[in-house]
Design an enzyme around this catalytic site. Structure first.
Site, PDB file in Angstrom:
ATOM      1  N   ARG A   1       0.563  -1.304  -0.003  1.00 57.99           N
ATOM      2  CA  ARG A   1       0.337  -0.077  -0.074  1.00 57.99           C
ATOM      3  C   ARG A   1       1.194   1.113   0.135  1.00 57.99           C
ATOM      4  O   ARG A   1       0.452   2.487   0.441  1.00 57.99           O
ATOM      5  CB  ARG A   1      -0.713  -0.076   1.409  1.00 57.99           C
ATOM      6  CG  ARG A   1      -2.077  -0.727   1.272  1.00 57.99           C
ATOM      7  CD  ARG A   1      -2.791  -1.418   2.003  1.00 57.99           C
ATOM      8  NE  ARG A   1      -3.750  -2.122   2.068  1.00 57.99           N
ATOM      9  CZ  ARG A   1      -3.341  -3.467   3.115  1.00 57.99           C
ATOM     10  NH1 ARG A   1      -2.649  -2.289   3.956  1.00 57.99           N
ATOM     11  NH2 ARG A   1      -4.192  -4.252   2.920  1.00 57.99           N
TER      12      ARG A   1
ATOM     13  N   LYS B   1       2.108  10.570 -11.652  1.00 58.84           N
ATOM     14  CA  LYS B   1       1.795  10.259 -12.278  1.00 58.84           C
ATOM     15  C   LYS B   1       2.716   8.955 -12.689  1.00 58.84           C
ATOM     16  O   LYS B   1       3.907   8.968 -13.214  1.00 58.84           O
ATOM     17  CB  LYS B   1       1.341  10.897 -13.588  1.00 58.84           C
ATOM     18  CG  LYS B   1      -0.027  11.849 -13.270  1.00 58.84           C
ATOM     19  CD  LYS B   1      -0.272  11.973 -14.949  1.00 58.84           C
ATOM     20  CE  LYS B   1      -1.423  13.831 -14.920  1.00 58.84           C
ATOM     21  NZ  LYS B   1      -1.571  13.451 -16.239  1.00 58.84           N
TER      22      LYS B   1
ATOM     23  N   GLU C   1       8.968  18.389 -25.839  1.00 60.17           N
ATOM     24  CA  GLU C   1       8.642  18.700 -24.342  1.00 60.17           C
ATOM     25  C   GLU C   1       8.731  20.407 -23.927  1.00 60.17           C
ATOM     26  O   GLU C   1       8.103  20.670 -23.509  1.00 60.17           O
ATOM     27  CB  GLU C   1       8.223  17.432 -23.117  1.00 60.17           C
ATOM     28  CG  GLU C   1       7.811  16.214 -23.660  1.00 60.17           C
ATOM     29  CD  GLU C   1       5.817  16.313 -23.328  1.00 60.17           C
ATOM     30  OE1 GLU C   1       6.260  17.196 -23.162  1.00 60.17           O
ATOM     31  OE2 GLU C   1       5.463  15.438 -23.748  1.00 60.17           O
TER      32      GLU C   1
ATOM     33  N   LYS D   1       6.673  22.577 -14.824  1.00 63.90           N
ATOM     34  CA  LYS D   1       6.024  21.461 -15.030  1.00 63.90           C
ATOM     35  C   LYS D   1       5.495  21.540 -13.109  1.00 63.90           C
ATOM     36  O   LYS D   1       4.349  21.004 -12.526  1.00 63.90           O
ATOM     37  CB  LYS D   1       6.493  19.694 -15.065  1.00 63.90           C
ATOM     38  CG  LYS D   1       5.347  19.289 -14.645  1.00 63.90           C
ATOM     39  CD  LYS D   1       5.545  17.737 -15.305  1.00 63.90           C
ATOM     40  CE  LYS D   1       4.759  16.750 -15.272  1.00 63.90           C
ATOM     41  NZ  LYS D   1       4.545  15.234 -15.918  1.00 63.90           N
TER      42      LYS D   1
ATOM     43  N   GLU E   1      -4.388  17.160 -10.897  1.00 68.00           N
ATOM     44  CA  GLU E   1      -5.065  17.482 -12.547  1.00 68.00           C
ATOM     45  C   GLU E   1      -7.023  17.857 -12.852  1.00 68.00           C
ATOM     46  O   GLU E   1      -7.564  17.438 -13.417  1.00 68.00           O
ATOM     47  CB  GLU E   1      -4.866  16.149 -13.653  1.00 68.00           C
ATOM     48  CG  GLU E   1      -4.693  16.407 -14.922  1.00 68.00           C
ATOM     49  CD  GLU E   1      -4.360  15.480 -16.079  1.00 68.00           C
ATOM     50  OE1 GLU E   1      -4.684  14.148 -15.645  1.00 68.00           O
ATOM     51  OE2 GLU E   1      -3.880  15.370 -17.242  1.00 68.00           O
TER      52      GLU E   1
ATOM     53  N   ARG F   1      -3.706  21.964 -14.262  1.00 67.63           N
ATOM     54  CA  ARG F   1      -2.661  20.751 -14.977  1.00 67.63           C
ATOM     55  C   ARG F   1      -3.199  19.857 -16.129  1.00 67.63           C
ATOM     56  O   ARG F   1      -1.781  20.494 -16.954  1.00 67.63           O
ATOM     57  CB  ARG F   1      -2.464  19.625 -13.509  1.00 67.63           C
ATOM     58  CG  ARG F   1      -1.064  18.452 -14.191  1.00 67.63           C
ATOM     59  CD  ARG F   1      -1.052  17.648 -12.529  1.00 67.63           C
ATOM     60  NE  ARG F   1      -0.471  16.380 -13.246  1.00 67.63           N
ATOM     61  CZ  ARG F   1       0.668  15.859 -12.848  1.00 67.63           C
ATOM     62  NH1 ARG F   1       0.334  15.667 -11.298  1.00 67.63           N
ATOM     63  NH2 ARG F   1       1.540  14.869 -13.256  1.00 67.63           N
TER      64      ARG F   1
ATOM     65  N   ASN G   1      -0.803  19.101 -21.054  1.00 67.13           N
ATOM     66  CA  ASN G   1      -1.405  18.275 -22.663  1.00 67.13           C
ATOM     67  C   ASN G   1      -1.435  19.094 -23.702  1.00 67.13           C
ATOM     68  O   ASN G   1      -2.526  18.447 -24.519  1.00 67.13           O
ATOM     69  CB  ASN G   1      -3.154  17.510 -22.006  1.00 67.13           C
ATOM     70  CG  ASN G   1      -2.699  16.902 -21.005  1.00 67.13           C
ATOM     71  OD1 ASN G   1      -1.848  15.826 -20.956  1.00 67.13           O
ATOM     72  ND2 ASN G   1      -3.682  16.795 -20.053  1.00 67.13           N
TER      73      ASN G   1
ATOM     74  N   HIS H   1      -1.083  16.971 -27.541  1.00 69.56           N
ATOM     75  CA  HIS H   1      -1.291  15.928 -26.542  1.00 69.56           C
ATOM     76  C   HIS H   1      -2.677  14.909 -26.936  1.00 69.56           C
ATOM     77  O   HIS H   1      -3.021  13.650 -26.879  1.00 69.56           O
ATOM     78  CB  HIS H   1      -1.255  15.346 -24.850  1.00 69.56           C
ATOM     79  CG  HIS H   1       0.394  15.394 -24.544  1.00 69.56           C
ATOM     80  ND1 HIS H   1       0.961  17.016 -24.690  1.00 69.56           N
ATOM     81  CD2 HIS H   1       1.577  14.721 -23.785  1.00 69.56           C
ATOM     82  CE1 HIS H   1       2.264  16.634 -24.577  1.00 69.56           C
ATOM     83  NE2 HIS H   1       2.334  15.570 -23.604  1.00 69.56           N
TER      84      HIS H   1
ATOM     85  N   HIS I   1      -1.323  11.736 -29.537  1.00 70.95           N
ATOM     86  CA  HIS I   1      -1.893  10.937 -28.470  1.00 70.95           C
ATOM     87  C   HIS I   1      -2.633   9.650 -29.348  1.00 70.95           C
ATOM     88  O   HIS I   1      -2.404   8.567 -29.199  1.00 70.95           O
ATOM     89  CB  HIS I   1      -2.471  10.681 -27.280  1.00 70.95           C
ATOM     90  CG  HIS I   1      -2.206  11.228 -25.987  1.00 70.95           C
ATOM     91  ND1 HIS I   1      -2.423  11.830 -25.065  1.00 70.95           N
ATOM     92  CD2 HIS I   1      -0.644  10.714 -25.157  1.00 70.95           C
ATOM     93  CE1 HIS I   1      -1.791  11.585 -23.768  1.00 70.95           C
ATOM     94  NE2 HIS I   1      -0.490  10.928 -24.165  1.00 70.95           N
TER      95      HIS I   1
ATOM     96  N   HIS J   1       7.769   9.301 -28.947  1.00 76.26           N
ATOM     97  CA  HIS J   1       6.225  10.163 -28.087  1.00 76.26           C
ATOM     98  C   HIS J   1       6.633  11.871 -28.515  1.00 76.26           C
ATOM     99  O   HIS J   1       5.625  12.004 -28.272  1.00 76.26           O
ATOM    100  CB  HIS J   1       6.399  10.263 -26.395  1.00 76.26           C
ATOM    101  CG  HIS J   1       5.018  10.997 -25.483  1.00 76.26           C
ATOM    102  ND1 HIS J   1       3.826  10.928 -26.011  1.00 76.26           N
ATOM    103  CD2 HIS J   1       5.526  12.005 -24.723  1.00 76.26           C
ATOM    104  CE1 HIS J   1       4.056  11.759 -24.749  1.00 76.26           C
ATOM    105  NE2 HIS J   1       4.749  12.812 -23.843  1.00 76.26           N
TER     106      HIS J   1
END
Lengths: 375, 375
Positions: free
Chosen positions: B120, B142, B184, B226, B236, B240, B244, B247, B251, B264
């Site tokens: 956990r 993330k 990025e 960032k 997010e 946040r 993206n 993106h 994506h 990417h």
């Protein structure tokens, strides 16, 4: 209807206990989501759905998607979580979805963990169907699955939006499961609630007969103990450890018997007897307190006998998650309703207490049919 | 040496950027753990370990346990997490263990998620080895893995204790990976840092040649963007989302090309061009701002060409995680260094912007060797 709040630094929710909760589920969920749209997904087993789908569907304007999990601890693995997640994704579940965990501890733990990690966290609601789940596993935000290497080694803290413990569900429980769940109530009484302890002593007939009022009272008092402890120590850095009373040896017994011979509560019952022996040998409780504790545990038995050497059980406590850098935390009882967590319990002490517990087991010779599912 | 703080309601840590961090790792970890004993486990790939084990082991009094993951996105699955967790359990890892994620984005995401769910939650440290990981994926907590149904559909928010971005590691990167990571940084500049934008415009030679000072400066400025955004919106729910930028279509391009044709950052480069087109068509940016953005993106190319219909790409944006109950969040640029998140972008607008981007691709005809690993 008792509604018990649980408040932590990261969550605040109610555990509602009573009859008819499933039949009125949809409006309750709407209230929880504050009018925001949500898409419900039910995770359950085919057996439970067969029994309760009618009650649940009655309140829903359109039937929710139902995802099935086979019953049993063997399915409490990452593979089940992945299969469910894949089904959620295929059904287009997004962050506004709401998972409903309808079942016992295994379904609650898996669904809670699925909710914790699907899209990095979506909300869920616990609908515990067993007494054990209602008084213990559905409360407190611990979720997770097993590894081959051990139980609950993978998991998250992720609190539900609410717990609806519908006591109607307890009516279909086999007697052994009811009694097993009651061992967690006995534990709650020993560690923190002398009043519940006396109530359990004095009302065993009504409780064991499944009397609705008596059960609601026991469930609510047990939930209050757990909610109160978790509210004070969400992440198990201190106080929450007292909930593990009886679990050090209890887990070892489950492991030694490969989780097949005893129900969880039955193992905790034996483990609590061992912990009471250790507390007595340290002079932390009186002989009279010890006798009352052991009698109450056995009153909510029978606890089935099992075969394991004391030394083996002590050895198996070595892999307990609660050990931190080699120090073993052990929960002593220091009287009815009070505890102390100590770190200096030696293997020799633990061995002696385990041997005393095993000797007691010889005396009380429980019937071999103790785990029978018949009522 | 730049040290950039990241502060959220649940975590506070530093992202340290500079040369020689790996060689001095052990004392840095001791400082992080405040003198408490910890047991380090390194998760990495055989290739990276081959290159950097000597530097790392130099500072450790005894060699840490090393767990290996094969390289590549294909291994970013729950099965890898389970295998690593099983190895941790077998090695006796407990809550006082510390995971070290030495690698690119895939290793960072898997290790972070492993740390999030093992017992956990245990602590971990990011040691990003690629530029993309240093400026983006290692920062912000993330973590997660892919499902068959989609990327990063399983995961947690779990912050590291620290990020040590050792710029020495960038020296061994193939040119295409360096350039991909720089996309990025270009994105960071477009959304929030006009000064970094100008620096990237004026110093492309030094940056692309891998000049240590220039790279440190670019990494630090990108990280600052960032860390600043994540500090204001950890989960997010709002701000946040601006990270993206580029993106949504990026994506979709990765998905259309099955994650095999483009790195990417290259997909994000094309996606950023599409987003710039959409912003221009809405009048959110001037023609001059648009030209500077597209020129800067292409300056840090070449971006390899790919084959996909605009309509297909728009369709693929439908499964984007950032959609909430059917509303698509889209990040517009409203000038160099500023953005706006809007929810009213129609499929027709998105289609037109994607077609404009594809037309631009025809013009710039990148070399087929663009993804070559040679420098």
């Amino acid at each position: 209807m008792p509604s018990i709040p649980l408040t932590t630094p990261t969550a605040r929710y109610d555990i509602v206990i009573g009859s008819g909760l499933l039949r009125t589920l949809f409006p309750r969920l709407c209230k929880l989501s504050n009018g925001k749209p949500f898409r419900p997904f039910i995770v359950t087993s085919p057996e439970i759905w067969e029994l309760w789908s009618k009650s649940i569907l009655a309140s829903f304007p359109e039937p929710p998607t139902v995802l099935f999990l086979p019953s049993g601890e063997a399915h409490k693995r990452l593979a089940s979580v992945e299969a469910l997640a894949q089904q959620l994704a295929t059904a287009g579940a997004d962050r506004d979805s709401l998972l409903l965990a309808l079942g016992g501890g295994v379904i609650g733990d898996i669904t809670g963990f699925l909710a914790a990690i699907y899209m990095r966290g979506i909300p869920y609601v616990q609908l515990p169907s067993t007494l054990l789940a209602q008084v213990d596993s559905s409360i407190g935000g611990k979720t997770g699955v097993n590894l081959v290497a051990g139980k609950n080694l993978i998991g998250s803290f992720h609190h539900p939006l609410a717990v609806f413990a519908d006591t109607d569900l307890l009516g279909t429980l086999p007697s052994a499961e009811l009694r097993s769940g009651l061992q967690e109530s006995v534990k709650a009484a020993i560690i923190r609630n002398p009043r519940l302890f006396r109530y359990l002593e004095q009302n065993s007939q009504a409780v064991l007969a499944g009397d609705a009022d008596a059960l609601t009272r026991v469930v609510a008092a047990s939930v209050r103990v757990k909610a109160d402890v978790v509210s004070q120590d969400e992440l198990e850095s201190g106080l929450r450890m007292i909930l593990n009373f009886g679990h050090t040896i209890g887990h070892a017994i489950e492991s030694a018997t490969k989780y097949k011979q005893l129900l969880h509560g039955q193992a905790v019952g034996w483990g609590s007897i061992a912990a009471a022996h250790l507390s007595l040998s340290r002079g932390a409780i009186t002989q009279n307190e010890f006798d009352r504790m052991v009698n109450l545990i056995l009153l909510y038995g029978p606890l089935p006998a099992f075969t394991a050497k004391a030394a083996k059980l002590v050895e198996l406590t070595g892999s307990d998650k609660k050990k931190r850098s080699g120090r073993r935390a052990f929960v002593l009882t220091t009287g009815i309703g009070s505890t102390e967590v100590v770190y200096d319990v030696t293997d020799a002490e633990l061995l002696a207490a385990t041997e005393s517990m095993l000797a007691r087991m010889q005396q009380v010779t429980s019937k071999p049919s103790a785990r029978s599912r018949k009522k």
